[in-house]
Design a protein around this motif. Sequence first.
Motif: not given
Lengths: 118, 110
Positions: A37, A39, A43-45, A47, A61-62, A95, A105, A108-110, B38, B89, B101
């Motif tokens: 994922v 970011q 802005t937002g997340l 996938w 994702t496309d 991430y 999920a 998550w990693g950092q 989330y 989100y 999302f």
Amino acid sequence: EVQLLESGGGLVQPGGSLRLSCAASGSTFSSSAMSWVRQAPGTGLEWVSAISDNGGSTYYTDSVKGRFTIFRDNSKNTLYLQMNSLRAEDTAVYYCAKGIFAEGAAYWGQGTLVTVSS
Amino acid sequence: QSALTQPASVSGSPGQSITISCTGTNSDVGGYDYVSWYQQYPGKAPKLVISEVSNRPSGVSNRFSGSKSGNTASLTISGLQAEDEADYYCCSYTSRRTYVFGTGTKVTVL
């Protein structure tokens, strides 16, 4: 406790390549689907990609299809994201996340920052 | 795939309840019970607070609850506390076997 540690981020020129890694602790990695994922700054997340537990199924994702490849090495408990033909719009914190994303999920990693710029 | 629609911001006073909506289509939110929520603090990784529409993971406060009606999912935070101030989100599985999302909602505790 599950821990995920991403690495491999950095500054790369447009058109360049980068490989991200996500090292997982614990004995359940080989039985877990994994995802990436991202970011972009401020802005937002979004996938990006997912892979099944045995690596036999992959999803994207496309906007990254044909440029990014997700794969894993269960013997090393490591997830990868090979990113080619990078664009400025790929600049983001990436991430990795453990588990079937549809079920949520929980781990998550950092994150690791990828900057695509000349 | 367009992002799911969330309000940009929601605010409430301590102790109040707030609800964040997440609107999609029949091809995502409305088609599957695979909506998760989330919480994200600035500079931190997201944290799962609701899975599969309304399931609360172990360790998540029972002040968080989720629901869905048609193409819209909702996250309700009751008994609002200062620590709930964060970005939220939603995320849904889609008919294309991908995930999307929401646009994100900033929650402010007044």
